[in-house]
Design a protein around this motif. Structure first.
Motif, mmCIF file in Angstrom:
data_model
loop_
_atom_site.group_PDB
_atom_site.id
_atom_site.type_symbol
_atom_site.label_atom_id
_atom_site.label_comp_id
_atom_site.label_asym_id
_atom_site.label_seq_id
_atom_site.Cartn_x
_atom_site.Cartn_y
_atom_site.Cartn_z
ATOM 1 N N THR A 137 0.838 -1.209 0.000
ATOM 2 C CA THR A 137 0.000 0.000 0.000
ATOM 3 C C THR A 137 0.868 1.253 0.000
ATOM 4 O OG1 THR A 137 -1.596 -1.196 1.363
ATOM 5 C CG2 THR A 137 -1.910 1.172 1.170
ATOM 6 N N GLU A 138 0.468 2.246 -0.810
ATOM 7 C CA GLU A 138 1.187 3.521 -0.828
ATOM 8 C C GLU A 138 0.585 4.441 0.230
ATOM 9 O OE1 GLU A 138 2.714 6.912 -3.998
ATOM 10 O OE2 GLU A 138 0.843 5.830 -4.385
ATOM 11 N N LEU A 139 1.375 4.773 1.252
ATOM 12 C CA LEU A 139 0.935 5.624 2.348
ATOM 13 C C LEU A 139 1.776 6.898 2.371
ATOM 14 C CD1 LEU A 139 0.597 2.857 5.110
ATOM 15 C CD2 LEU A 139 -1.214 3.786 3.647
ATOM 16 N N PHE A 140 1.257 7.916 3.058
ATOM 17 C CA PHE A 140 1.918 9.228 3.039
ATOM 18 C C PHE A 140 2.074 9.763 4.462
ATOM 19 C CE2 PHE A 140 -0.354 8.661 -0.926
ATOM 20 C CZ PHE A 140 0.595 8.995 -1.878
ATOM 21 N N GLY A 141 3.070 10.618 4.633
ATOM 22 C CA GLY A 141 3.314 11.239 5.934
ATOM 23 C C GLY A 141 3.539 12.733 5.792
ATOM 24 N N LEU A 142 3.081 13.479 6.818
ATOM 25 C CA LEU A 142 3.240 14.934 6.823
ATOM 26 C C LEU A 142 3.466 15.378 8.263
ATOM 27 C CD1 LEU A 142 0.948 17.468 4.934
ATOM 28 C CD2 LEU A 142 1.681 17.907 7.267
ATOM 29 N N THR A 143 4.506 16.180 8.480
ATOM 30 C CA THR A 143 4.739 16.680 9.843
ATOM 31 C C THR A 143 4.685 18.198 9.881
ATOM 32 O OG1 THR A 143 7.156 16.771 9.568
ATOM 33 C CG2 THR A 143 6.220 14.721 10.464
ATOM 34 N N THR A 144 4.381 18.705 11.067
ATOM 35 C CA THR A 144 4.348 20.149 11.314
ATOM 36 C C THR A 144 5.687 20.584 11.893
ATOM 37 O OG1 THR A 144 3.483 19.762 13.528
ATOM 38 C CG2 THR A 144 1.884 20.164 11.782
ATOM 39 N N PRO A 145 6.009 21.871 11.779
ATOM 40 C CA PRO A 145 7.233 22.361 12.422
ATOM 41 C C PRO A 145 7.124 22.200 13.940
ATOM 42 C CG PRO A 145 6.321 24.005 10.901
ATOM 43 C CD PRO A 145 5.288 22.941 11.064
#
Length: 408
Positions: A219-227
């Motif tokens: 599965t193609e999953l994604f990640g995003l972080t905040t400063p």
């Protein structure tokens, strides 16, 4: 500022939420063509989250505002282990009853900021104890453990920094990143979740989950972080000298919550308005351009807007009315208050008991500095007996902005 195709990444970008993404172009394309369920995890170590978690909660709100589905993951299972990220010591163990009570209490804040329901973009709240609690140890080792190398785990900041500081890291905590990675994989299976968001300290854990999903399921999953969110002075959001700034009313009165935002540094006003309110960007640009004493008007707007979102319209109105009365020299109804018995209370102990200082030692220092007033008069004796008359209310102040009431 980058140009994104999807409303989601445009919104997150222009409001200042994006620090790192695993595949910005892939996530942008996905969010432009379909509803993306995204999640953030919160452990239930206390009956309330504090404002250090508010940027994450607001990210889920932005996700929903952009037409996607927020999944609130409560760590009923991982709370039993403890995330070693940024910590020098192991987390104390909580009972099952305490964890359940904490989750119920924390949920009340999410219900103010997100719309829950059964629709395609309605928020859902799930508890990872529901699946982690069913995992057998041998099963976990066979299915999941084969995809992790100790070599790689030792390079993660949450582990490496603890070891470099020569602070003990239990085997229990060492497993945290495995379970968090498994959470992402499970949520992609059960809820179609494709995105995990979190603070910048969670980058390693998020990448782990993405790799686990790819290796186990393709599965193609994604990640995003905040400063990493700090104030202009460099202090970590969520803590003050008097303690944590809690989101729940039970842990912190609305006036104290309002007052925290009213007292932020001038340099933080615009950034905090973008992150923590729904005000239009044009209005925020106007407010953050104010200078001198006028910037205080923007801080009042910030305090009112954040308090309205987190605590509700009535709490915000009460807090604002109390601030007006206090500034005018009155005794606002929503100020922190303390009732003393017929024997009264010594001033240093009273300052700590009512929450103006964190300890009697701090109270004595503030008194020695001349920072404390009782009914408008500067007082310096820590042993002064404060004894209101029957039915009388006295006002005690620390500096110009922090006040409390003492009654009998």
């Amino acid at each position: 500022m980058s140009t994104y195709e999807s409303a989601l990444l445009r919104l997150l970008d222009e409001r200042g939420y994006i620090h790192q993404m695993t595949d910005a172009a892939g996530l942008d394309a996905l969010a432009a063509k379909q509803v993306v369920p995204g999640y953030i995890g919160f452990d239930a170590t206390a009956p309330s989250l504090h404002i250090g978690s508010l940027v994450q909660i607001m990210m889920l709100r932005r996700l929903q505002q952009a037409g996607h589905k927020p999944v609130v993951l409560m760590g009923g299972g991982t709370t039993r282990i403890g995330d070693p990220s940024g910590r020098d010591e192991s987390r104390k163990m909580l009972t099952d009853e305490t964890i359940e009570a904490n989750i119920a209490s924390i949920r009340t804040v999410f219900e103010k900021l997100l719309t829950f329901g059964d629709g395609p973009t309605d928020a859902v709240l799930v508890n990872n104890h529901d699946w982690l609690g069913q995992l057998g140890y041998i099963q976990l080792l066979q299915e999941v453990g084969t995809h992790f190398t100790v070599n790689r785990m030792l390079t993660f900041d949450s582990v490496r920094l603890r070891l470099e500081r020569e602070q003990p890291l239990t085997f229990l905590e060492f497993n945290y990143m495995i379970l968090q990675g498994y959470d992402f994989r499970h949520l992609s299976h059960a809820f179609g979740v494709r995105l995990q968001m979190g603070g910048s300290d969670q980058w390693g854990n998020i990448v782990n989950g993405i790799e686990l999903g790819r290796r186990m399921d393709g599965t193609e999953l994604f990640g995003l972080t905040t400063p990493l969110l700090t104030t202009a002075s460099g202090a970590k959001m969520g803590k003050t000298a008097a303690g944590a700034v809690w989101l729940n009313e039970d842990q912190l009165p609305a006036y104290d919550f309002w007052q925290y935002w009213r007292n932020v540094d001038d340099a933080d006003v615009g950034r905090f308005l973008r992150l923590f309110t729904d005000l239009p960007l044009e209005e925020i640009a106007r407010l953050e351009a104010l200078e001198g004493a006028e910037i205080n008007a923007a801080k009042v707007v910030l305090a009112g807007e954040v308090t309205r979102l987190v605590r509700g319209e009535e709490a915000a109105a009460r807090a604002e009315a109390t601030a007006r009365e206090t500034f005018a020299g009155g005794a606002g109804e929503d100020l922190p208050s303390l009732s003393v018995g017929p024997d009264g209370m010594r001033l240093a102990a009273l300052l700590t008991e009512v929450g103006l200082t964190a300890s009697n030692g701090e109270a004595k220092r503030k008194l020695a500095e001349g920072a404390v007033k009782l009914e408008g008069e500067t007082v310096s004796d820590p042993g002064l007996l404060v004894l209101p008359g029957e039915g009388e209310t006295l006002r005690v102040s620390l500096g110009k902005k922090r006040h409390a009431l003492v009654r009998r």
